[in-house]
Design a protein around this motif. Structure first.
Motif, PDB file in Angstrom:
ATOM      1  N   MET A   1      81.655  -6.770  -8.808  1.00 15.50           N
ATOM      2  CA  MET A   1      81.256  -7.483  -7.597  1.00 15.50           C
ATOM      3  C   MET A   1      82.368  -7.378  -6.555  1.00 15.50           C
ATOM      4  N   SER A   2      81.980  -7.039  -5.305  1.00 18.55           N
ATOM      5  CA  SER A   2      82.957  -6.872  -4.238  1.00 18.55           C
ATOM      6  C   SER A   2      83.612  -8.204  -3.898  1.00 18.55           C
ATOM      7  N   ASP A   3      84.834  -8.133  -3.396  1.00 17.13           N
ATOM      8  CA  ASP A   3      85.510  -9.347  -2.966  1.00 17.13           C
ATOM      9  C   ASP A   3      85.267  -9.624  -1.485  1.00 17.13           C
ATOM     10  N   ARG A   4      84.299  -8.909  -0.891  1.00 19.81           N
ATOM     11  CA  ARG A   4      83.957  -9.103   0.519  1.00 19.81           C
ATOM     12  C   ARG A   4      82.458  -9.369   0.675  1.00 19.81           C
ATOM     13  N   TYR A   5      82.116 -10.099   1.729  1.00 20.29           N
ATOM     14  CA  TYR A   5      80.708 -10.349   2.041  1.00 20.29           C
ATOM     15  C   TYR A   5      80.148  -9.229   2.918  1.00 20.29           C
ATOM     16  N   THR A   6      78.898  -8.888   2.671  1.00 18.67           N
ATOM     17  CA  THR A   6      78.180  -7.951   3.533  1.00 18.67           C
ATOM     18  C   THR A   6      77.427  -8.767   4.566  1.00 18.67           C
ATOM     19  N   VAL A   7      77.921  -8.747   5.805  1.00 14.85           N
ATOM     20  CA  VAL A   7      77.384  -9.613   6.853  1.00 14.85           C
ATOM     21  C   VAL A   7      76.453  -8.813   7.761  1.00 14.85           C
ATOM     22  N   ILE A   8      75.220  -9.275   7.848  1.00 19.03           N
ATOM     23  CA  ILE A   8      74.216  -8.706   8.756  1.00 19.03           C
ATOM     24  C   ILE A   8      73.873  -9.789   9.765  1.00 19.03           C
ATOM     25  N   SER A   9      74.090  -9.523  11.033  1.00 20.54           N
ATOM     26  CA  SER A   9      73.721 -10.489  12.058  1.00 20.54           C
ATOM     27  C   SER A   9      72.226 -10.373  12.341  1.00 20.54           C
ATOM     28  N   ALA A  10      71.493 -11.452  12.094  1.00 22.80           N
ATOM     29  CA  ALA A  10      70.053 -11.454  12.331  1.00 22.80           C
ATOM     30  C   ALA A  10      69.700 -11.789  13.773  1.00 22.80           C
ATOM     31  N   ASP A  11      70.719 -11.867  14.623  1.00 22.22           N
ATOM     32  CA  ASP A  11      70.470 -12.166  16.033  1.00 22.22           C
ATOM     33  C   ASP A  11      71.550 -11.530  16.890  1.00 22.22           C
ATOM     34  N   CYS A  12      71.263 -10.304  17.361  1.00 26.10           N
ATOM     35  CA  CYS A  12      72.086  -9.652  18.377  1.00 26.10           C
ATOM     36  C   CYS A  12      71.160  -9.173  19.486  1.00 26.10           C
ATOM     37  N   HIS A  13      71.744  -8.731  20.593  1.00 25.72           N
ATOM     38  CA  HIS A  13      70.942  -8.341  21.755  1.00 25.72           C
ATOM     39  C   HIS A  13      71.486  -7.050  22.363  1.00 25.72           C
ATOM     40  N   ALA A  14      70.562  -6.237  22.897  1.00 27.44           N
ATOM     41  CA  ALA A  14      70.967  -4.983  23.535  1.00 27.44           C
ATOM     42  C   ALA A  14      69.884  -4.543  24.513  1.00 27.44           C
ATOM     43  N   GLY A  15      70.230  -3.587  25.330  1.00 30.54           N
ATOM     44  CA  GLY A  15      69.296  -2.990  26.270  1.00 30.54           C
ATOM     45  C   GLY A  15      70.017  -1.929  27.063  1.00 30.54           C
ATOM     46  N   ALA A  16      69.258  -1.098  27.736  1.00 29.64           N
ATOM     47  CA  ALA A  16      69.849  -0.014  28.514  1.00 29.64           C
ATOM     48  C   ALA A  16      70.402  -0.518  29.840  1.00 29.64           C
ATOM     49  N   ASP A  17      71.384   0.208  30.379  1.00 27.09           N
ATOM     50  CA  ASP A  17      71.772   0.013  31.768  1.00 27.09           C
ATOM     51  C   ASP A  17      70.547   0.346  32.616  1.00 27.09           C
ATOM     52  N   LEU A  18      70.386  -0.342  33.730  1.00 26.60           N
ATOM     53  CA  LEU A  18      69.130  -0.308  34.473  1.00 26.60           C
ATOM     54  C   LEU A  18      68.618   1.112  34.722  1.00 26.60           C
ATOM     55  N   LEU A  19      69.429   1.974  35.294  1.00 25.79           N
ATOM     56  CA  LEU A  19      68.969   3.317  35.651  1.00 25.79           C
ATOM     57  C   LEU A  19      68.777   4.211  34.425  1.00 25.79           C
ATOM     58  N   ASP A  20      69.380   3.837  33.312  1.00 31.08           N
ATOM     59  CA  ASP A  20      69.237   4.646  32.107  1.00 31.08           C
ATOM     60  C   ASP A  20      67.862   4.512  31.460  1.00 31.08           C
ATOM     61  N   TYR A  21      67.060   3.576  31.953  1.00 30.76           N
ATOM     62  CA  TYR A  21      65.690   3.480  31.461  1.00 30.76           C
ATOM     63  C   TYR A  21      64.797   4.599  32.017  1.00 30.76           C
ATOM     64  N   LYS A  22      65.190   5.173  33.149  1.00 25.88           N
ATOM     65  CA  LYS A  22      64.284   6.101  33.837  1.00 25.88           C
ATOM     66  C   LYS A  22      63.816   7.257  32.959  1.00 25.88           C
ATOM     67  N   PRO A  23      64.687   7.910  32.177  1.00 27.48           N
ATOM     68  CA  PRO A  23      64.197   9.023  31.357  1.00 27.48           C
ATOM     69  C   PRO A  23      63.134   8.604  30.339  1.00 27.48           C
ATOM     70  N   TYR A  24      63.054   7.310  30.053  1.00 27.09           N
ATOM     71  CA  TYR A  24      62.075   6.830  29.075  1.00 27.09           C
ATOM     72  C   TYR A  24      60.792   6.332  29.732  1.00 27.09           C
ATOM     73  N   VAL A  25      60.781   6.286  31.064  1.00 25.33           N
ATOM     74  CA  VAL A  25      59.584   5.896  31.795  1.00 25.33           C
ATOM     75  C   VAL A  25      58.708   7.129  32.001  1.00 25.33           C
ATOM     76  N   GLU A  26      57.411   6.968  31.800  1.00 22.93           N
ATOM     77  CA  GLU A  26      56.493   8.101  32.015  1.00 22.93           C
ATOM     78  C   GLU A  26      56.681   8.647  33.431  1.00 22.93           C
ATOM     79  N   ARG A  27      56.639   9.968  33.532  1.00 20.64           N
ATOM     80  CA  ARG A  27      56.959  10.627  34.799  1.00 20.64           C
ATOM     81  C   ARG A  27      56.088  10.116  35.951  1.00 20.64           C
TER      82      ARG A  27
END
Length: 408
Positions: A1-27
């Protein structure tokens, strides 16, 4: 058994910089995107600061989370999706064209998120977005997201008073519950998306803080009383960043009303009989049983006074979260946040709440993450040591005076 905990954050947040969404928007929406981006004013200071790239800089996130002892994360949205005038998915879309563009914006975010998660294989479970106004489109997007590997599941928008949407207990949404159960897609309801607009009076922000979690809790009893879990017994509901100490009392209250109304339905001469008519058949199991079998809590920066309730909440239900990169989150003091909440608890219980439960709900490969945690995870000895004085510059409510008093 490891002497360390495996920590998974069940609440984080992310998103693209505003203009970086454009390549993912339909043309076909590119011209409209340019017009929207040119006039959009971001209302959030943290998305304008020099540190805003925490939302999209993959290498920076991995480094900062590892420094904080965290090896994986469930990734909720944070930046504004294209074509929205604000962060709220309930913002009015007066025309069919605007509604179509909103859907295009959410699809762009979801496709960006799939790439963002793929940049750190096995370490991110992305939570994708839908709108409830068009159930057929929502079902299509759920199927796409599952195929794209967004294991964090669906972000369920709220239906606040005045939204014009059917309430969450309505049978209208049954195709959404059906496909989520079929594909083992968790349904996440995060605090903040279910509150009605409160205006600009000085008290509005304080009232929002008091009420926002309550409005988010409503999804629980709507889906229970609406029978979603009877019709779809494999459906999983996760309530995130709403605290956890409220759960035992609310379950007691829901059980009380369930029993009272079902009993009243058998007495045709009573005034209450109509309130319970058909409820038992529509719901199936009682509220506490539904919680036991179908529900989980993303207990972001769990506070010490909530910890003694863990057995009543369900040790297999609790998933700790750091809320990175928000300033109310525990970064860069997540180890201290874990200590102030969990010091003195059995090792197996801590391991479940800080990572094991999230791995099971969101499909993380725990054996793979254990290897990373063996290098960067907090040690068992470290978390066992009670925290004395919180860091002076810590901004998370877990360290707030009065919020960190353990009641046994």
């Amino acid at each position: 058994m490891s002497d360390r905990y495996t920590v998974i954050s069940a609440d984080c947040h992310a998103g693209a910089d505003l203009l970086d969404y454009k390549p993912y928007v339909e043309r076909r929406h590119h011209e409209a995107f340019d017009a929207w981006a040119a006039t959009y004013v971001n209302p959030y200071a943290d998305l304008l600061a020099d540190t805003a790239d925490k939302n999209w800089n993959s290498e920076r996130r991995l480094a900062e989370l590892e420094d904080d002892g965290i090896v994986a994360e469930v990734v909720f949205p944070n930046t504004i999706p294209p074509f929205f005038p604000s962060a709220s998915l309930m913002a009015p879309a007066p025309t069919a064209e605007e509604f179509e563009q909103r859907w295009a914006g959410l699809r762009a975010h979801n496709r960006w998120l799939a790439d963002f998660c793929a940049a750190a294989p096995g370490r991110r479970a992305g939570v994708f977005q839908i709108l409830l106004n068009d159930v057929d489109e929502a079902v299509k997007e759920i199927r796409w997201a599952a195929d794209a590997g967004l294991r964090g599941g669906l972000l369920l928008p709220g239906t606040p008073p005045g939204s014009g949407l059917p309430e969450l207990y309505a049978s209208t949404y049954d195709p959404i519950w059906a496909v989520c159960a079929e594909l083992d897609v968790p349904v996440n309801h995060h605090a903040g998306s279910a509150s009605p607009p409160l205006g600009d009076e000085p008290a509005a922000r304080a009232v929002f803080m008091v009420e926002t979690t309550w409005f988010s809790h409503r999804a629980l009893w709507h889906l229970i009383f609406g029978g979603a879990f009877r019709r779809h017994p494999d459906l999983k509901l996760v309530l995130t960043e709403q605290g956890s100490g409220w759960i035992p009392g609310v379950l007691d209250m829901l059980d009380y009303y369930h029993g009272r109304l079902v009993a009243a339905a058998t007495k045709a001469s009573t005034a209450e009989s109509k309130f319970g008519a058909g409820l038992a058949a529509a719901m199936g199991k009682g509220p506490s049983e539904v919680w036991r079998d179908n529900c989980f809590v993303g207990a972001s920066f769990m506070r010490p006074h909530e910890v003694p309730l863990r057995d009543r909440i369900g040790l297999d239900k609790i998933m700790w979260g750091s809320d990175y990169p928000h300033d109310e989150g525990t970064h860069p003091y997540s180890r201290e946040g874990l200590r102030i909440a969990y010091a003195g608890l059995p090792r197996e219980e801590i391991a479940a709440m800080v990572g094991g439960n999230a791995a099971r709900v969101y499909g993380f490969d725990l054996a793979y993450l254990d290897g990373i945690a063996a290098k960067v995870g907090p040690t068992v000895e470290e978390i066992a040591e009670p925290l004395g004085t919180p860091p002076a510059d810590a901004t998370s409510p877990v360290f707030a005076r009065g919020g960190s008093v353990r009641v046994w």
